[in-house]
Design a protein around this motif. Sequence first.
Motif, PDB file in Angstrom:
ATOM      1  N   ASP A  98       3.081  -2.181  -3.338  1.00 12.32           N
ATOM      2  CA  ASP A  98       4.561  -2.086  -2.666  1.00 12.32           C
ATOM      3  C   ASP A  98       5.347  -3.253  -2.730  1.00 12.32           C
ATOM      4  OD1 ASP A  98       2.715  -3.426  -1.199  1.00 12.32           O
ATOM      5  OD2 ASP A  98       3.435  -3.046   0.774  1.00 12.32           O
ATOM      6  N   VAL A 144     -14.333  -8.172   9.666  1.00 11.61           N
ATOM      7  CA  VAL A 144     -12.836  -7.630   9.186  1.00 11.61           C
ATOM      8  C   VAL A 144     -11.681  -8.615   9.799  1.00 11.61           C
ATOM      9  CG1 VAL A 144     -11.276  -5.929   9.025  1.00 11.61           C
ATOM     10  CG2 VAL A 144     -13.808  -5.357   8.944  1.00 11.61           C
ATOM     11  N   ALA A 145     -11.912  -8.989  11.197  1.00 16.81           N
ATOM     12  CA  ALA A 145     -10.818  -9.590  11.659  1.00 16.81           C
ATOM     13  C   ALA A 145     -11.002 -11.055  11.285  1.00 16.81           C
ATOM     14  CB  ALA A 145     -11.063  -9.616  13.126  1.00 16.81           C
ATOM     15  N   GLY A 199     -10.916   2.107   3.416  1.00 20.19           N
ATOM     16  CA  GLY A 199     -10.582   1.068   4.309  1.00 20.19           C
ATOM     17  C   GLY A 199     -10.269  -0.245   3.535  1.00 20.19           C
ATOM     18  N   LEU A 200     -10.637  -0.483   2.359  1.00 16.89           N
ATOM     19  CA  LEU A 200     -10.267  -1.491   1.595  1.00 16.89           C
ATOM     20  C   LEU A 200      -8.803  -1.341   1.092  1.00 16.89           C
ATOM     21  CD1 LEU A 200     -13.164  -2.577  -0.858  1.00 16.89           C
ATOM     22  CD2 LEU A 200     -12.573  -3.492   1.498  1.00 16.89           C
ATOM     23  N   SER A 201      -8.021  -2.419   1.200  1.00 13.21           N
ATOM     24  CA  SER A 201      -6.585  -2.270   0.715  1.00 13.21           C
ATOM     25  C   SER A 201      -6.234  -3.834   0.342  1.00 13.21           C
ATOM     26  CB  SER A 201      -5.593  -1.812   1.628  1.00 13.21           C
ATOM     27  OG  SER A 201      -5.557  -2.667   2.857  1.00 13.21           O
ATOM     28  N   ALA A 202      -5.039  -3.916  -0.231  1.00 11.64           N
ATOM     29  CA  ALA A 202      -4.677  -5.165  -0.706  1.00 11.64           C
ATOM     30  C   ALA A 202      -4.468  -6.190   0.519  1.00 11.64           C
ATOM     31  CB  ALA A 202      -3.083  -5.191  -1.074  1.00 11.64           C
ATOM     32  N   ASP A 261      -2.309  -4.216   8.453  1.00 10.39           N
ATOM     33  CA  ASP A 261      -2.188  -3.068   7.310  1.00 10.39           C
ATOM     34  C   ASP A 261      -1.664  -1.714   7.881  1.00 10.39           C
ATOM     35  OD1 ASP A 261      -2.724  -2.238   4.863  1.00 10.39           O
ATOM     36  OD2 ASP A 261      -4.835  -1.911   5.190  1.00 10.39           O
ATOM     37  N   TYR A 262      -0.931  -1.108   7.180  1.00 11.38           N
ATOM     38  CA  TYR A 262      -0.431   0.318   7.506  1.00 11.38           C
ATOM     39  C   TYR A 262      -1.292   1.219   6.412  1.00 11.38           C
ATOM     40  CZ  TYR A 262       3.105  -1.991  10.243  1.00 11.38           C
ATOM     41  OH  TYR A 262       3.572  -3.076  11.015  1.00 11.38           O
ATOM     42  N   PRO A 263      -1.419   2.488   6.783  1.00 13.58           N
ATOM     43  CA  PRO A 263      -1.942   3.642   5.844  1.00 13.58           C
ATOM     44  C   PRO A 263      -0.821   3.977   5.127  1.00 13.58           C
ATOM     45  CG  PRO A 263      -1.575   4.572   8.023  1.00 13.58           C
ATOM     46  CD  PRO A 263      -1.293   3.195   8.244  1.00 13.58           C
ATOM     47  N   ARG A 264      -1.099   3.658   3.529  1.00 10.64           N
ATOM     48  CA  ARG A 264      -0.039   3.910   2.621  1.00 10.64           C
ATOM     49  C   ARG A 264      -0.613   5.088   1.742  1.00 10.64           C
ATOM     50  NH1 ARG A 264       2.669  -0.916   2.150  1.00 10.64           N
ATOM     51  NH2 ARG A 264       2.586  -1.610   4.508  1.00 10.64           N
ATOM     52  N   ASN A 265       0.188   5.814   1.182  1.00 10.49           N
ATOM     53  CA  ASN A 265      -0.230   6.935   0.251  1.00 10.49           C
ATOM     54  C   ASN A 265      -0.752   6.184  -1.276  1.00 10.49           C
ATOM     55  OD1 ASN A 265       2.020   5.887  -1.080  1.00 10.49           O
ATOM     56  ND2 ASN A 265       3.458   7.498  -0.582  1.00 10.49           N
ATOM     57  N   HIS A 318      -3.231   4.091  -0.872  1.00 11.71           N
ATOM     58  CA  HIS A 318      -4.689   3.477  -0.569  1.00 11.71           C
ATOM     59  C   HIS A 318      -5.645   4.540  -0.979  1.00 11.71           C
ATOM     60  CE1 HIS A 318      -3.355   0.514   2.720  1.00 11.71           C
ATOM     61  NE2 HIS A 318      -2.888   0.255   1.412  1.00 11.71           N
TER      62      HIS A 318
END
Lengths: 234, 252, 624
Positions: free
Chosen positions: B113, B18-19, B40-43, B30-34, B36
Amino acid sequence: MQEFIDFCRGPLFRLTFLVMIFGLIRILILDIWGAVEAYRNAGDKNLAWKSAFIKTIQWLFPVKHVVARRPVYSLISILFHIGLIVVPIFLLAHVQLWKTSVGIAWWTLPYDWANYLTLLTIACSVALLLGRALSKTSRTLSRKQDYLWPILLLLPFATGYICANVTVSPSMYQLVMLTHMLSAEVIFIFLPFTKIAHCVVMPLSQFVMTLAWKFPARIDKKIAATLKKEGQSV
Amino acid sequence: MKAILTDVTLCIGCQECVAACKTKHNLEPDYPRNFHRTDGLSARNWTSILQKDEHYIRKQCRHCLEPACVSACPVAALVKTPEGAVTYDGSKCIGCRYCMIACPYGIPRYDWDRAIPYIQKCTLCYDLISVGQQPACTTACPTEATIFGERDELLAVAKQRIKDNPDKYINRVFGEHEVGGTSVLYLSDIDLGFMSYPMRDIKSSLPQTTSMAMSAVPPAFVGMGALMGGLYWFCKRKDKIRQQKNDKEGSE
Amino acid sequence: MKRLMTFKSILWTIVGLAMASGITRMLFGLGAITNQSDATPWGIWKGINVVPGIALAAGGFVVTAIIYVMRRHEFSRYSKFAVLLAFLGYISAATSLVVELGLPWLVWHPVIYWQPHSALFEVSWCVILYLTVLFLEFVPVPLDETHWFSGVRRFLIKYKLILVVLGVMISTLHQSSLGTMFLLTPEKLHALWYSSMLPIMFFVSAVAIGPLMVILAVLVVSSLYGRELEREKLGMLGLISMGVLVVYGLIRIIDIAATGKLLLVFDGSWQANIFLLELVLILVLPIIFLAVKKLRYSTAGLWIATISGVLGMVLNRANIAGIMLVQTGNLYIPTIYEIFISVGIISAAILGFLFCVERFKLWETKWEDSRQEPNAQPEFDRSSEVYLGAPRLAGRTIYSMIFVVSLAFGFAVISSDRLYSHGVDDVIAQEARGNGILYIDGNRDNFGVAFGHAEHIKRQQGADSCSVCHHMNLPQDKSSQCSACHRQMYTTTDVFRHDWHASPTGANIACNMCHTPGEEKQKSSAKKCVDCHLDLYPENAVNTFESYLTVSYVDAMHGQCVTCHAERALSDTTKVAQARCPACHTGSLPHYLKEDMRDKLRQPGLSNVIIPKSDVNLELKQGE
């Protein structure tokens, strides 16, 4: 109290400020639209463009009026208008608020100048109010609105001056601040729907007057209808 | 055709991959967003480690052999390259998000976002593999739980491992046949069905479902035109006959 | 006329709110005002506006085909209505797409980047072509008012048949390819709706409901403007519609039966109930009300049949393009701003429709504007009160005022928190639990880090070592917990609380107690915290901070632990492992939680963690 101030500073400010901006744009568009329509419908399309233009310029930069008739009144009125426009826009505290919330900033008035201008504006508005109330001719011409507006415009300046200069207790400060914001917001919301809208339609007014002195569209039918002689030849 | 084989039993969940991925692609923290999903996958995270009990499973784009996203994209921004990677060209994208709807694994993620948003997904480090190197994630893996190579060879490796340790693994290479086969293969001691939406028929590739309807488009277009023409001719003739009949009756 | 004015005022209000939301969406991105997410990439704009909008526009090609191809000229009065409806339907769908697409200024890309295997590629081409055809079909109507381009107008009317046939051909493809789009999602779309017949179903249902939408528009116009209805003709049109509806119903029922899903229909799940509701709305009610002769030719019967049919159609398309599509378990509830935009686009389309009805000859004769009567009161311009003649557009003063106020209101209600935090969840950090071993789990997802507090104290040489980590205390406190100041899990917190210090109910300190009198009241002219709070920093504190904002709890924890761990790992090659994430995030749950957590599928807690700056890892690599 703090929640109340935050509400006035946040959503209520956005609402009233945007009502003012959009309302002014609306009144400008409506005026231009109406004028263009009237011009298109007019049979006689010869207008005194030049004199209307010159009159507009003269109203925008009223040097002549100061020199000619009623010099004192004109001078007070001009100073009042300058203070009214310059202080709220270029005050450091206001620009600071814009900078923190939207991220844009511009040139600001020095602190002392702002104070003097504020006092001057307050004095001018009181003078104008007295002038209106004391003169018999202007009293007969005045509506309630005309007395209310100088008082309403005076309020945020007076409270703003207190907030910036006078040391008061926190609760008093909050109260004064609240009055400051609420009065400004009342001004914002009524501004585009009353005579104060002249701040944007002013440059148009001379053209509109010139147009209106021509007979408007289909006026012949209206005259006939008023005289109850429809269908007859004039 | 290049591929990745991930052996779930070897993964220790260290997140080195991941790193490495974040470093390679300059992805921001990355921050947790509403907006997501919880996998664990995100933009800003193109690969992640899922944990189920004591098992660590790496999630990433499966690079299907016949990708649904590629067949969905109306502007060919998503392309399946000969090397096996499904790549994305943001300059073509119009932001319709049909690929997100189409993907059976729910891989593509969106810059919700941002005022100028793009699709974000694993590209199998196409710039690296096209010059013969390994992707960043397989390079970073300290336990060789995830390895890179030719798909045929990796399939053979996987089957050999199952053969050597039949008790350890489920007797199935995940990704060999699902939705027509994928370029990212898994060996596992637990069922990996939860990695995708519930499939009804795992063998057939998704683009096949639309290909028949799409091939019917030109005949349908011409046919409808012909039908309308015929109908017009027919109705006109019927009117004419009726007219003549009326005229006849009138004249009689 | 009062009713019409109220109706229009409501529409203008909604349009104003929608405009505010739309502008905000364009400036700040989709995440700022929508609840669309990685789990539900398509929201109500697709499900309510785009897909049903195009389906309801089908009346345009069906009715014109009936009139011009099948030569049933008794319906020719409704041809302009149908074309106008289709035109507005397509424009509103295109507008929704502009709001909905991530990069709407590139919406023309399918023209140059071809991908003919994609159903959406076909859809976009059809939208472009059919909009052109509809424009050419409709443009003679406004041209009728003026003498401009009369040659073009005559040409377009002369070759109308070609346009109509082209419209039918393109619409056939378009309506069916919207169904094709959802063939690609067999694993996501609910089984009751998924079918390989979707393209055909979409086309047939559009043909059936299209004329009903035209009838509904005629009904609305006649009730708003007080026009008499030709029930005979409308009923006949409805009868044609009913014939196609029966075919559609047969296709659907046979399809369900043939694929063995009949049991699913009656299993009582909410999906099955919605399916039944949809069938009642789109099939049962319209067929009953259009089949019975007495009901068919009555106004009430037509109202019920058309409204039910149209609602059923919207429900069907919304189900396929949204409600039943993504079943990830994430609940998608549209925000109020999404609803504003969705309803606002429909309102704008209705306003456009009413405008055309009032201005153009849609119904043989033109509607008289009541405000333009020769003896009407003159309308004064509010600002200058100068009469310039009657305005050409009735009621522009009142409607523009309503629009302006609701636009401002729309901007005012959009919460700035949502815009600037970009949707970061607001999670209060909870304090760590335990004594010798602290269990650090700020968001209480039961997936934290067991931190050997006592062990760390021992390793840092005794009780004096607190100041190595603890860098600030609450006033009159020793060794305050991390969560006392780092109160937010993921965002910054204001620890100073200016309002509280100034408030008479709080600290009640006069302004000039902190701010130097006579200077601008800014941070630079104010006292430092330590000037009043002498015990703010622990003795010999290693770190001191002079900021009113704290970093988030997660960042604070990582900043404190990872920095130290990375340093140790770099200096001592035998301890490389302790800089890696799993050194602390062991993943094993505390014993008292293990029982009820064991069998649950654990989506990773690690995804909630900000991966520390990757150069730490790189340096480690080199160190090894």
